[in-house]
Motif scaffolding. Structure first.
Motif, PDB file in Angstrom:
ATOM      1  N   SER A   6      -0.813  20.220  26.343  1.00  0.00           N
ATOM      2  CA  SER A   6      -0.546  21.629  26.993  1.00  0.00           C
ATOM      3  C   SER A   6      -1.630  22.392  26.771  1.00  0.00           C
ATOM      4  CB  SER A   6       0.718  22.196  26.115  1.00  0.00           C
ATOM      5  OG  SER A   6       0.383  22.413  25.542  1.00  0.00           O
ATOM      6  N   ALA A   7      -2.927  21.705  26.578  1.00  0.00           N
ATOM      7  CA  ALA A   7      -4.207  22.660  26.289  1.00  0.00           C
ATOM      8  C   ALA A   7      -4.994  23.025  27.840  1.00  0.00           C
ATOM      9  CB  ALA A   7      -5.498  21.639  25.626  1.00  0.00           C
ATOM     10  N   THR A   8      -4.576  23.107  28.797  1.00  0.00           N
ATOM     11  CA  THR A   8      -5.480  22.893  30.406  1.00  0.00           C
ATOM     12  C   THR A   8      -6.080  24.059  30.710  1.00  0.00           C
ATOM     13  OG1 THR A   8      -3.011  22.533  31.547  1.00  0.00           O
ATOM     14  CG2 THR A   8      -4.756  20.743  30.904  1.00  0.00           C
ATOM     15  N   ASN A   9      -4.992  24.947  29.811  1.00  0.00           N
ATOM     16  CA  ASN A   9      -5.320  26.165  30.450  1.00  0.00           C
ATOM     17  C   ASN A   9      -5.662  27.948  29.334  1.00  0.00           C
ATOM     18  OD1 ASN A   9      -3.328  26.724  28.392  1.00  0.00           O
ATOM     19  ND2 ASN A   9      -1.928  28.185  29.508  1.00  0.00           N
ATOM     20  N   VAL A  10      -5.837  26.307  28.176  1.00  0.00           N
ATOM     21  CA  VAL A  10      -6.735  27.589  26.979  1.00  0.00           C
ATOM     22  C   VAL A  10      -8.206  26.978  26.717  1.00  0.00           C
ATOM     23  CG1 VAL A  10      -4.292  28.237  25.717  1.00  0.00           C
ATOM     24  CG2 VAL A  10      -5.808  25.873  25.212  1.00  0.00           C
ATOM     25  N   LEU A  11      -8.279  26.225  27.414  1.00  0.00           N
ATOM     26  CA  LEU A  11      -9.970  25.576  27.248  1.00  0.00           C
ATOM     27  C   LEU A  11     -11.463  26.332  27.406  1.00  0.00           C
ATOM     28  CD1 LEU A  11      -8.792  21.712  26.567  1.00  0.00           C
ATOM     29  CD2 LEU A  11      -9.792  23.728  24.863  1.00  0.00           C
ATOM     30  N   ASN A  12     -10.972  28.002  28.489  1.00  0.00           N
ATOM     31  CA  ASN A  12     -11.466  28.391  29.175  1.00  0.00           C
ATOM     32  C   ASN A  12     -13.336  28.451  28.532  1.00  0.00           C
ATOM     33  OD1 ASN A  12     -10.397  27.739  31.736  1.00  0.00           O
ATOM     34  ND2 ASN A  12      -9.425  29.633  31.123  1.00  0.00           N
ATOM     35  N   GLU A  13     -14.175  28.272  28.584  1.00  0.00           N
ATOM     36  CA  GLU A  13     -15.064  29.033  27.346  1.00  0.00           C
ATOM     37  C   GLU A  13     -14.792  30.150  27.161  1.00  0.00           C
ATOM     38  OE1 GLU A  13     -19.160  28.870  26.014  1.00  0.00           O
ATOM     39  OE2 GLU A  13     -18.649  27.561  27.594  1.00  0.00           O
ATOM     40  N   GLY A  14     -15.454  30.108  26.075  1.00  0.00           N
ATOM     41  CA  GLY A  14     -15.539  30.967  25.103  1.00  0.00           C
ATOM     42  C   GLY A  14     -13.790  31.797  24.199  1.00  0.00           C
ATOM     43  N   ILE A  15     -12.954  31.345  24.749  1.00  0.00           N
ATOM     44  CA  ILE A  15     -11.394  31.871  24.195  1.00  0.00           C
ATOM     45  C   ILE A  15     -11.431  31.373  22.860  1.00  0.00           C
ATOM     46  CG2 ILE A  15      -9.229  30.667  24.415  1.00  0.00           C
ATOM     47  CD1 ILE A  15     -10.287  32.328  26.912  1.00  0.00           C
ATOM     48  N   LEU A  16     -10.894  31.807  22.325  1.00  0.00           N
ATOM     49  CA  LEU A  16     -10.028  31.574  20.844  1.00  0.00           C
ATOM     50  C   LEU A  16      -8.830  31.092  20.498  1.00  0.00           C
ATOM     51  CD1 LEU A  16     -11.376  34.688  18.938  1.00  0.00           C
ATOM     52  CD2 LEU A  16     -12.454  32.848  19.068  1.00  0.00           C
ATOM     53  N   VAL A  17      -8.857  29.558  20.045  1.00  0.00           N
ATOM     54  CA  VAL A  17      -8.270  28.520  20.528  1.00  0.00           C
ATOM     55  C   VAL A  17      -7.426  28.457  18.034  1.00  0.00           C
ATOM     56  CG1 VAL A  17      -7.757  27.811  22.599  1.00  0.00           C
ATOM     57  CG2 VAL A  17      -8.958  26.789  20.191  1.00  0.00           C
ATOM     58  N   LEU A  18      -6.204  27.774  18.388  1.00  0.00           N
ATOM     59  CA  LEU A  18      -5.826  27.709  17.081  1.00  0.00           C
ATOM     60  C   LEU A  18      -5.401  25.991  17.414  1.00  0.00           C
ATOM     61  CD1 LEU A  18      -3.417  30.206  15.784  1.00  0.00           C
ATOM     62  CD2 LEU A  18      -5.303  29.815  15.140  1.00  0.00           C
ATOM     63  N   ALA A  19      -6.762  25.354  16.268  1.00  0.00           N
ATOM     64  CA  ALA A  19      -6.864  23.836  16.383  1.00  0.00           C
ATOM     65  C   ALA A  19      -6.463  22.674  15.074  1.00  0.00           C
ATOM     66  CB  ALA A  19      -8.293  23.142  16.834  1.00  0.00           C
ATOM     67  N   THR A  20      -5.158  22.687  15.665  1.00  0.00           N
ATOM     68  CA  THR A  20      -4.769  21.261  14.317  1.00  0.00           C
ATOM     69  C   THR A  20      -5.874  20.032  13.866  1.00  0.00           C
ATOM     70  OG1 THR A  20      -2.846  21.934  14.577  1.00  0.00           O
ATOM     71  CG2 THR A  20      -2.630  20.644  13.225  1.00  0.00           C
ATOM     72  N   VAL A  21      -6.660  19.707  12.897  1.00  0.00           N
ATOM     73  CA  VAL A  21      -7.728  18.886  13.280  1.00  0.00           C
ATOM     74  C   VAL A  21      -6.857  17.572  12.093  1.00  0.00           C
ATOM     75  CG1 VAL A  21      -9.995  17.683  12.423  1.00  0.00           C
ATOM     76  CG2 VAL A  21      -9.117  20.155  13.740  1.00  0.00           C
ATOM     77  N   ASP A  22      -7.110  16.476  12.302  1.00  0.00           N
ATOM     78  CA  ASP A  22      -6.477  15.256  11.222  1.00  0.00           C
ATOM     79  C   ASP A  22      -7.785  14.926   9.943  1.00  0.00           C
ATOM     80  OD1 ASP A  22      -8.820  13.594  12.110  1.00  0.00           O
ATOM     81  OD2 ASP A  22      -7.071  12.263  13.046  1.00  0.00           O
ATOM     82  N   GLU A  23      -7.666  14.559   9.151  1.00  0.00           N
ATOM     83  CA  GLU A  23      -8.496  14.178   8.015  1.00  0.00           C
ATOM     84  C   GLU A  23     -10.289  13.157   8.999  1.00  0.00           C
ATOM     85  OE1 GLU A  23      -5.924  11.080   7.881  1.00  0.00           O
ATOM     86  OE2 GLU A  23      -5.642  13.254   7.587  1.00  0.00           O
ATOM     87  N   ASN A  24      -9.375  12.998  10.107  1.00  0.00           N
ATOM     88  CA  ASN A  24     -10.311  12.401  10.173  1.00  0.00           C
ATOM     89  C   ASN A  24     -11.135  13.049  11.600  1.00  0.00           C
ATOM     90  OD1 ASN A  24     -10.002   9.695   9.406  1.00  0.00           O
ATOM     91  ND2 ASN A  24      -8.688   8.955  10.728  1.00  0.00           N
ATOM     92  N   SER A  25     -11.755  14.658  11.279  1.00  0.00           N
ATOM     93  CA  SER A  25     -11.556  15.439  12.230  1.00  0.00           C
ATOM     94  C   SER A  25     -11.982  15.002  13.821  1.00  0.00           C
ATOM     95  CB  SER A  25     -13.732  15.291  12.491  1.00  0.00           C
ATOM     96  OG  SER A  25     -13.650  15.423  11.323  1.00  0.00           O
ATOM     97  N   GLN A  26     -10.218  14.665  13.826  1.00  0.00           N
ATOM     98  CA  GLN A  26      -9.323  14.087  15.216  1.00  0.00           C
ATOM     99  C   GLN A  26      -8.700  15.699  15.324  1.00  0.00           C
ATOM    100  OE1 GLN A  26     -10.492  11.823  17.366  1.00  0.00           O
ATOM    101  NE2 GLN A  26     -11.998  11.252  16.185  1.00  0.00           N
ATOM    102  N   VAL A  27      -9.036  16.400  16.756  1.00  0.00           N
ATOM    103  CA  VAL A  27      -8.364  17.387  16.819  1.00  0.00           C
ATOM    104  C   VAL A  27      -6.832  16.445  17.025  1.00  0.00           C
ATOM    105  CG1 VAL A  27      -7.356  19.379  18.883  1.00  0.00           C
ATOM    106  CG2 VAL A  27      -9.989  18.613  18.224  1.00  0.00           C
ATOM    107  N   LEU A  28      -5.658  17.162  16.771  1.00  0.00           N
ATOM    108  CA  LEU A  28      -4.102  16.720  17.707  1.00  0.00           C
ATOM    109  C   LEU A  28      -3.292  17.213  18.128  1.00  0.00           C
ATOM    110  CD1 LEU A  28      -3.116  15.604  13.537  1.00  0.00           C
ATOM    111  CD2 LEU A  28      -4.407  14.418  15.240  1.00  0.00           C
TER     112      LEU A  28
END
Length: 165
Positions: free
Chosen positions: A52-74
């Motif tokens: 559900s990230a389609t509306n938060v991925l605009n240029e410059g927007i601050l987000v909280l990203a959960t990233v796993d140990e393989n540097s994959q954004v979850l």
């Protein structure tokens, strides 16, 4: 691991990347990243309905990203509510940066004061120990002199008792 990140659109490549700004150490502590770090999202990441990230991925927007140990954004979510909670929790109660700086200075002053007091107590303890040693030496010397006097008195001839007239 949870990161605060800023969305960076790379128009030429048609990719979306996240510039990682800070990472969460524990529930309430965060560390600002000193080096610039970027994570490129997989091309299908924004289309995946789970994110559900389609509306938060605009240029410059601050987000909280959960990233796993393989540097994959979850998971990604907008940071707006999180930032507003921080403002409400810390900035509406008078905890200004100046106030926090003053409190940090007070704590440092107390630490220095306690260090000086500790050093003074250590110095006094050394003085007390030195005086105790001096007293013990004097006591031993007096004991020796007492024994010498007692042995000298014991060696004196005792004259016969003379009757009182």
């Amino acid at each position: 691991m949870l990161y605060l990140a800023q969305v960076q659109n790379q128009e030429i490549l048609g990719e979306i990347s996240l510039q990682l700004l800070a990472c969460q150490n524990s529930d309430d502590t965060w560390a600002i990243l000193s080096e610039q770090s970027f994570l490129t999202l997989q091309k299908d990441f924004a289309q995946n309905p789970i994110n559900s990230a389609t509306n938060v991925l605009n240029e410059g927007i601050l987000v909280l990203a959960t990233v796993d140990e393989n540097s994959q954004v979850l998971h990604i979510q907008a940071a707006t509510n999180w930032v507003l909670q921080l403002v409400e929790k810390y900035l509406t109660t008078g905890f200004t940066p100046d106030f926090l700086q003053q409190e940090a200075q007070k704590a440092e002053d107390w630490r220095q004061s306690l260090t000086l007091q500790s050093q003074e107590l250590s110095r006094r303890l050394i003085e007390v120990e030195a005086r105790r040693e001096q007293i013990q030496n004097l006591e031993a010397k007096l004991q020796q002199e007492k024994q010498l006097l007692e042995s000298s008195i014991a060696q004196l001839p005792i004259p016969p008792a003379t009757p009182l007239i």
